[in-house]
Design a protein around this motif. Structure first.
Motif, PDB file in Angstrom:
ATOM      1  N   GLY B 578       0.835  -1.192   0.000  1.00  0.00           N
ATOM      2  CA  GLY B 578       0.000   0.000   0.000  1.00  0.00           C
ATOM      3  C   GLY B 578       0.868   1.239   0.000  1.00  0.00           C
ATOM      4  N   PRO B 579       0.252   2.397  -0.050  1.00  0.00           N
ATOM      5  CA  PRO B 579       1.017   3.639  -0.116  1.00  0.00           C
ATOM      6  C   PRO B 579       1.794   3.872   1.171  1.00  0.00           C
ATOM      7  N   GLN B 584       0.037  10.755   0.641  1.00  0.00           N
ATOM      8  CA  GLN B 584      -0.844   9.824  -0.065  1.00  0.00           C
ATOM      9  C   GLN B 584      -1.757  10.587  -1.024  1.00  0.00           C
ATOM     10  N   TRP B 585      -1.838  10.127  -2.241  1.00  0.00           N
ATOM     11  CA  TRP B 585      -2.720  10.798  -3.211  1.00  0.00           C
ATOM     12  C   TRP B 585      -3.547   9.819  -4.020  1.00  0.00           C
ATOM     13  N   PHE B 586      -3.194   8.545  -3.990  1.00  0.00           N
ATOM     14  CA  PHE B 586      -3.965   7.587  -4.805  1.00  0.00           C
ATOM     15  C   PHE B 586      -4.641   6.521  -3.957  1.00  0.00           C
ATOM     16  N   GLY B 587      -4.643   6.720  -2.630  1.00  0.00           N
ATOM     17  CA  GLY B 587      -5.279   5.754  -1.744  1.00  0.00           C
ATOM     18  C   GLY B 587      -4.588   5.778  -0.399  1.00  0.00           C
ATOM     19  N   ILE B 588      -5.236   5.193   0.594  1.00  0.00           N
ATOM     20  CA  ILE B 588      -4.624   5.214   1.928  1.00  0.00           C
ATOM     21  C   ILE B 588      -4.522   3.819   2.553  1.00  0.00           C
ATOM     22  N   ASP B 589      -5.316   2.868   2.058  1.00  0.00           N
ATOM     23  CA  ASP B 589      -5.362   1.569   2.730  1.00  0.00           C
ATOM     24  C   ASP B 589      -4.088   0.765   2.499  1.00  0.00           C
ATOM     25  N   THR B 590      -3.722   0.020   3.525  1.00  0.00           N
ATOM     26  CA  THR B 590      -2.608  -0.921   3.359  1.00  0.00           C
ATOM     27  C   THR B 590      -3.115  -2.327   3.694  1.00  0.00           C
TER      28      THR B 590
END
Lengths: 598, 924
Positions: B578-579, B584-590
């Protein structure tokens, strides 16, 4: 007790039926017989293959590949890496054995997952749709990683074998158990067969993988398995990067004896797809924070929009410790060479050897390409805190007698220090030492521009815009015009006469320019070793001296002299296959020049 | 009591000659006319191809050692017995070492049992092909085959009681430099390394006073503070047995109290009580049933410091103690009245304090073995047929508990005396008061059908045994289970032509279904030549048997690993995707997922290692009392289980996984020769035997034998070959250091060892090692001489070895750097047998090389017993036997530096102990 004895007596009489008595008790351990009952273990094969990627540039071979060529030198000479490029390595200190083992272990685990559709038929999640998405993505991961590891092997070990043919490495598309394995029959496939396998696996991966691991590119119901949660794993667009680079290697002079131009063509097309993807679907116009040509690339931001495929991330001050000199709490382990420094053009874009560049040997570090200042620390460079421009934390004094001059304890051997990869918020004497997330940018935008420029130039020349919808020159201009950190405009941003001149001069001068741009842009990323070899036709081209700077001060005036530091010395263009592998097999041929490593 | 040492080999030869002469004139070791075979069979020696000896329990009574098996020396032809310190004894035959026992046909490790001599009826050693095949895979490396006493039918009730008491003397070999010597050596070492010297002449004069409590110049002789040379030992026992027409019984109870060499600290003892009972009854004409119980209760207590605790500190490290805490200074805090000891920063342990205050460990060990059997005579069904069923349960429980306490100590240094409180703060650690427990359980059962019949010139003896066992032990996660079906046929024609056939089908839980069963045949042929009509008349010849045996034997050990055949999968490290958390600009979940690590790949075909054993020999007895036995053998061991991963190139991708298969091979060849002489000369009875053994073993197939130079090749090497650097003299000049090849490129100094540069590359490295010695003797021998005259008996046993190479290893010989580590050997040999003293250890001198080699032979008198039988007819006493026993009283050897039988004894391991005891045995 009685019962036990009775059972014993019975069992004694029925010796033939003793299998139950001798069978092992269930132990709860994961074994070869029950592991398929545990989806996490099957999935773990792919995760294992991912875990074998290195995650920083110091991990071998990594940045050492700049040192095996003409970009970098080591301070210490007691390591296998220095011995390797100085011609004094013995087969017991082969610096590449880890790479070989790592790549083949990766391939083995991918094969375990792919074998007989094992991974694809496993049920990983309760939600059927999510399960399907995950299954497909994992299948794609396995193909993509198999291609990635095979291409890594090819990059290093592909070459002329002792039999004189252009050989690749042994290909495995299925796991081989020790019972079935017959080392006496293992042989190297041809380079072309290996490349075909890489491309085949890339194409398989593209069938399964999502286009890109971005939340804004996926449907909501794909949560929670696709999108950003997959970042750092392969996606469609990174497989295309892999494919473009593989094709470019295959098209390069060293591996393309029949000069098959279609390989360049295919490479250019594939790279162009990635370029388009970045400029359209991921562009800042479409999504806030997205990719923009007017925004500089940051080495300290694993989420940088330029990044396409990155390794695992970790927070550390590893690079600072190795790169800075003793005076700034570092070890000065590496030094950029004079050759690399000289490869950076003047600020007007002309090479410093060109009289129009305005280069002044008495002030060699003035008016240079902004990328030079981003990559190398030189005599008089300042380490300025990134968050506070007035906080000058360190000034390099490299002149003879200076604290950072070569030859002192923990100072660079060349008179230059690496600046790339460093985080300028780091200072060992801070109360709370700052560090940032680090990673290897395995594929990024710039790689694709360079790959496209190199490939398109070979097919259609520098200026043809119609064939691919983008000319080689334009692709290179993307790179040269790009602003650098601190929003310093790129070297070609305000007009680039030298680029124009090379482009007008045709494929030949443009080729030289692209190759130099590869060197500047990918310095200390570990590209140089492979690049100089794929462009070379004989070992003489890589067995060259490297130089350091010697700065003397007379009456307050500094004199800059370049002096030879050492010579690179390789018996051939090719990398030796680990000697134990040659020894344990009968038909595996060593690469040319390394006959004694057996 | 001191060992007598002779440098001169001629002395050794002279002693050998004397031994031979003694034997020539002597009488005790008769060839046994019976042979013990597994599963309760006892057959005449001229009815089997097996040739072996029987030792009775009475013969074992001659050793004063706590372990009765030490009395076996010299009594069984072809069997070697070696001892280490503390009577740790191991057996071997035909180059195979073992500690396995079979007691009443059930395999039990002998430490579980600890039988006393008066509980043992007979012992033999199963080592020939046919004997081992008859018992099955457990016996393949050779076992002691023991039968316990059961009493006898129609025997009057008899009591034997004995008591003896004696002392043991420790053969300490380690001696360290005293305070003054230590200071000088340390100064010398530091000077050699360019360091400032620590001890002034004034200090050395202070040390010379030898005051262990001196606060300025302490000089402590730790060894004499902590350990002593003598220990007491006492034992007593009673044995009662007898039988009526239908019932027989045996009972024995023994006690042993043994001390130890600790001088201070908690009581040290090693006591045990040992009991056996057995009763057998004829229930009717056809059925006999019996039961027996053997039990042992053993206590062993000692301080936690260990015998070599004294080496933890050097003589001038600190004063032993400061005194008692007065509680008046903040240093002492609330520990009023506690002894305050000293330690130093370089030497953080005070061995005296540890011994006095550090607590103790008490190990209690109890064993119970229950055995029941039933014999059924099936004559009514088929003449000669009998059935037997046996069940045996052995349990052992061992508990080690004690106190784990700490002493109170302050740091000391010569200038500022008491400084800070050390890490030793006098705390009692209650949580560590129990240290460990271990358990062992073995359930075995077997059923046997036997058929014996003679038809004219044909004699047939056959039996079938089904055997099954389950052994659980706390160190194994799962019990080992084993089954065996053994068929055996003996055929004798005309009383002189013998054929033995055995087939064994065994199954073990240690292998998968695919590999767990195997069938292993063996055969033996014998010819009783002395029964040929031609020789039967020869008056000079008593007996001549010639035999040959061969077979395939599988090896099984219940303590072996259970799961080597199985693939082992593990969930490894968890990786996050994940990012990155910042920007973060394209998502936050890991999301995280674990790797799978294959640590072992499966091999379901894994199976038993095999022995291909062949042998031949003869037993010859002349009428004059002279006897001669010989045996030559070859054992090929194949299919040893090994991890084969290093055979595979890494391109298969197995990474760090292991994979086991039956692979390595080894070849043993050897011979043994026994000479016997038995004679009555008037009232003098002489019995003697000399047993000579010689063997070698070679690695014939190894997993990996990658070598660059021919001298590195390991395949085909003897397992006794010792590998190291070839010593080529010492560096004598600086010029030599510059020009000659050296191991340590920077630190080499004059006086350091030079080695041969075998590959001529100008440097000494691992490639310059080759075989430099041979560490097993070409010839081993043991001997026994028994003399009796009227009521007097003199019994002597001993052993010896011809010359072999030994290497001085360990810090006692190769130390001599840093603080501590200055042994008497180093002190006395600097510049000679010890190369060079340096505070910074030389990288070169401690390497294995023939600089450290010694040639060593020895001859030991293991047991000696002088006894007198007093005829007595009072108070119901029939006989009184008074005996004076000694053990290891005499050693002849050319090796000065160590015990030649066990090189570490008395140096870093428990010392050899010499015993003398006096005892009496009363028969009622």
């Amino acid at each position: 007790m009685k019962r036990t004895i009775l059972n014993f007596a019975l069992a004694t009489l029925l010796l033939a039926g003793c299998d139950k008595f001798l069978d092992q008790f269930p132990s709860g351990a994961y074994t070869d017989e029950n592991y398929t009952d545990y989806p996490a273990l099957v999935r773990g094969y792919v995760e294992k293959a991912y875990s074998l990627r290195p995650n920083h540039y110091l991990s071998s071979p990594g940045m050492a590949c700049d040192g095996y060529a003409d970009n970098m030198a080591w301070r210490a000479h007691d390591n296998a890496m220095w011995r390797y490029c100085s011609g004094s390595a013995t087969m017991t200190d082969d610096p590449f054995t880890g790479l070989w083992t790592r790549c083949y272990t990766g391939i083995y685990y991918c094969n375990l997952f792919l074998q007989e559709g094992l991974g694809l038929s496993e049920r990983y999640m309760v939600n059927q749709q999510a399960d399907r998405n995950l299954r497909l993505a994992l299948q794609g991961d396995a193909y993509a990683l198999r291609a990635y590891y095979l291409y890594e092997l090819l990059k290093y070990y592909g070459g002329r074998s002792t039999a004189g043919d252009l050989a690749g490495v042994p290909i495995f598309t299925e796991p081989v158990s020790p019972e079935e394995a017959d080392p006496s029959r293992v042989r190297r496939s041809t380079f072309d067969e290996c490349m075909e396998q890489v491309l085949r696996d890339c194409d398989s991966a593209l069938l399964y993988l999502p286009l890109a691991n971005r939340d804004f590119l996926k449907d909501q119901e794909m949560i929670p398995v696709l999108g950003a949660v997959r970042y750092r794993r392969m996606d469609g667009i990174s497989v295309k990067c892999l494919k473009a680079l593989a094709l470019l290697t295959w098209a390069s002079p060293a591996y393309n004896p029949l000069d098959d131009r279609s390989r360049y063509d295919e490479a250019a097309r594939t790279a162009k797809e990635v370029i388009d993807h970045k400029l359209t679907l991921e562009s800042a116009d479409k999504v806030s924070g997205g990719f923009s040509l007017s925004r500089p690339f940051s080495w300290c931001d694993p989420n940088d929009p330029e990044a396409i495929y990155i390794s695992q991330i970790f927070q550390s001050s590893l690079y600072e410790g190795y790169f800075y000199p003793q005076g700034f709490s570092g070890q000065g382990s590496y030094g950029p060479t004079q050759e690399l420094v000289d490869a950076y053009p003047a600020s007007n874009g002309y090479p410093i050897t060109d009289p129009r560049s305005g280069y002044d040997p008495a002030h060699p570090y003035d008016n240079r390409d902004p990328r030079f200042y981003q990559t190398v620390f030189y005599d008089g460079s300042q380490v300025v805190r990134n968050t506070n421009e007035s906080d000058v934390m360190y000034i390099f004094d490299i002149a003879e007698g200076g604290k950072d001059a070569p030859g002192l304890v923990n100072t660079s051997p060349t008179g230059y220090y690496i600046r790339r990869h460093l985080y300028l918020g780091w200072n060992a004497s801070d109360a709370v030492v700052q560090d940032v997330y680090r990673c290897i940018f395995i594929y990024r935008w710039t790689h694709m521009c360079l790959a496209f420029a190199e490939a398109a130039n070979e097919v259609a020349g520098p200026l043809d815009e119609t064939r691919y919808g983008l000319s080689a020159k334009q692709a290179l201009a993307y790179v040269r015009n790009r602003p650098q950190e601190g929003d310093v405009p790129g070297v070609g941003a305000a007009g680039d006469p030298y680029l124009d001149e090379c482009a007008l001069g045709g494929a030949r001068p443009f080729r030289a320019l692209v190759r130099n741009e590869w060197r500047l842009e990918t310095a200390f990323e570990g590209f140089r070793y492979h690049d100089v070899r794929r462009w070379a036709t004989s070992a003489d081209e890589i067995n060259i001296p490297i130089h350091r700077i010697k700065i003397t001060v007379e009456n307050g005036v500094k004199r800059y002299e370049s002096e030879e530091l050492e010579r690179r010395s390789f018996p051939s263009l090719w990398t030796p296959i680990p000697s134990t592998e040659i020894r344990r097999t009968s038909l595996l041929l060593q690469n040319e020049g390394w006959e004694a490593w057996k | 009591m001191k060992n007598i040492q002779h440098n001169d080999f001629r002395h050794f030869l002279a002693v050998c000659l004397l031994a031979v002469l003694a034997w020539q004139t002597g009488a005790a070791q008769q060839r046994d006319t019976l042979v013990l075979l597994p599963w309760g069979e006892t057959v005449p020696a001229d009815r089997t191809s097996v040739s072996s000896a029987i030792v009775t329990g009475t013969q074992l009574e001659r050793t004063p050692y706590r372990d009765a098996f030490t009395g076996l020396t010299g009594l069984i032809p072809g069997m070697e017995q070696t001892m280490g310190g503390n009577c740790s004894v191991s057996f071997g035959s035909k180059a195979l070492a073992t500690t396995s026992c079979v007691i009443d046909d059930v395999p039990l490790d002998y430490y579980v049992v600890n039988l006393e001599a008066n509980q043992i009826e007979s012992i033999s050693f199963l080592s020939s092909t046919v004997e081992k095949a008859k018992y099955g895979p457990y016996a393949t490396s050779g076992v002691l085959y023991i039968r316990t006493k059961k009493g006898g039918y129609d025997t009057p009730f008899t009591i034997h009681a004995f008591a003896e008491s004696g002392v043991g003397h420790a053969d300490w070999r380690a001696e360290y430099a005293g305070a003054v010597d230590y200071a000088r050596l340390n100064n010398q070492a530091r000077a050699a390394a360019g360091y400032t010297q620590l001890y002034s002449e004034e200090a050395i004069a202070g040390f010379a006073k030898g005051d262990p409590l001196d606060r300025r110049y302490p000089a402590v002789d730790w060894k004499s503070l902590l350990i002593k040379d003598w220990r007491p030992t006492t034992r007593a026992g009673i044995e009662a047995f007898g039988g009526t027409r239908n019932i027989k019984y045996h009972f024995a109870l023994n006690g042993l109290a043994d001390g130890d060499f600790y001088k201070i600290g908690p009581d040290t003892f090693s006591d045990r009580v040992n009991l056996t009972t057995s009763i057998t009854a004829r229930i009717d004409r056809y059925i006999t049933a019996g039961a027996s119980f053997r039990g042992m209760l053993a206590y062993h207590q000692e301080g936690r410091g260990g015998l070599y605790g004294y080496t933890a500190a050097y003589p001038v490290a600190f004063p032993v103690a400061f005194g008692l805490s007065t509680g008046t200074t903040d240093l002492d805090g609330d520990r009023l009245g506690m002894p305050v000891y000293a330690v130093s920063r370089t030497c953080p342990t005070n061995p005296y304090a540890y011994a006095m205050e550090g607590g103790f460990t008490l190990t209690r060990n109890r064993t119970g073995i229950f055995d029941a059997h039933i014999d059924v005579d099936m004559d009514w069904l088929l003449k000669g047929l009998t059935l037997q069923g046996v069940v045996n349960l052995a349990t052992q429980y061992s508990l080690a508990s004690g106190k784990n306490e700490d002493y109170l100590a302050y740091y000391w240094d010569a200038t500022s005396d008491i400084t800070d409180l050390s890490t030793h703060q006098g705390v009692k650690s209650s949580s560590k008061s129990v240290f460990s427990t271990s358990t062992y359980q073995n359930l075995s059962t077997f059923a046997k059908a036997a058929y014996k019949r003679e038809f004219g010139d044909h004699a047939l003896d056959m039996h079938v045994v089904g055997y099954l066992s389950e052994m659980a032990q706390s160190s194994l996660s799962y019990p080992s289970r084993f089954v065996s079906l053994i068929g055996s046929l003996s055929y004798v024609w005309k009383q002189r032509y013998i054929l033995d056939l055995t087939a064994n089908r065994s199954g073990s839980s240690q292998y998968a279904r695919e590999g767990r069963y195997g069938t292993f045949p063996a055969a033996g042929l014998a010819w009783i030549a002395s029964k040929e009509p031609l020789l039967r008349e020869a008056r000079w010849l008593d007996y001549l048997k010639v035999y040959a045996q061969g077979g395939l034997l599988a090896m099984y050990s219940p303590t072996g690993s259970n799961f080597l055949y199985e693939g082992s999968y593990l969930l490894g490290s968890s990786l996050t995707y994940g990012p990155a958390p910042v920007g973060q600009w394209f998502g936050i979940d890991t999301q995280s997922a674990s790797t799978t690590e294959i640590s072992r790949l499966p091999n379901r075909g894994l199976t038993y290692p095999l022995f291909h054993q062949y042998e031949a020999g003869f037993d010859l007895d002349f009428s004059c009392g002279l006897g001669l036995s010989a045996n030559i053998y070859q054992i090929e061991r194949t299919g040893y289980v090994a991890n084969l991963m290093s055979l595979y190139p890494s391109l298969y991708g197995y990474g760090s996984a292991v994979w086991y298969d039956n692979y390595t091979e080894n070849l043993i060849r050897g011979a043994s020769l026994t000479l016997r002489y038995n004679r009555h000369l008037g009232e003098v009875r002489i019995g003697s035997a000399l047993n000579l053994m010689s063997w070698d073993s070679w690695s014939t197939k190894l997993v990996l034998d990658e070598y660059i130079y021919p001298w590195q090749r390991q395949t085909g090497r003897s397992t006794a070959d010792y590998v190291g650097y070839v010593y080529a003299g010492k560096f004598e000049t600086g010029e030599q250091i510059e020009t000659l090849p050296k191991y340590d490129q920077t630190g080499t100094q004059v006086g350091d060892l030079r080695y041969e540069d075998l590959n001529g590359d100008g440097v000494i490295d691992a490639n310059d090692q080759r075989v430099i010695g041979y560490v097993i003797p070409k010839l081993r021998f043991n001997w026994v001489v028994d003399l009796s005259w009227k009521g007097w008996e003199l019994n002597l046993t001993g052993l010896g070895q011809s010359s072999r190479d030994v290497y001085l290893t360990g810090t006692y010989f190769r130390g001599g750097s840093g603080d501590g580590n200055y042994s008497a050997f180093i002190r006395d040999n600097i510049g000679g047998a010890y190369p060079r003293l340096s505070y910074i250890a030389s990288a070169t001198n401690g390497l294995d090389s023939n600089f450290w080699r010694r040639k060593c032979w020895f001859l030991k008198l293991r047991n000696v017993e002088l006894a007198y039988n007093i005829p007595c007819r009072r108070f119901g006493v029939n006989n009184v036997r008074v005996s004076l026993k000694g053990a290891d009283l005499l050693t002849l050897t050319n090796l000065k530096e160590a015990d030649p039988e066990s090189l570490t004894s008395g140096l870093s391991a428990y010392p050899f102990t010499q015993y003398v005891s006096l005892g009496a045995k009363l028969s009622f």
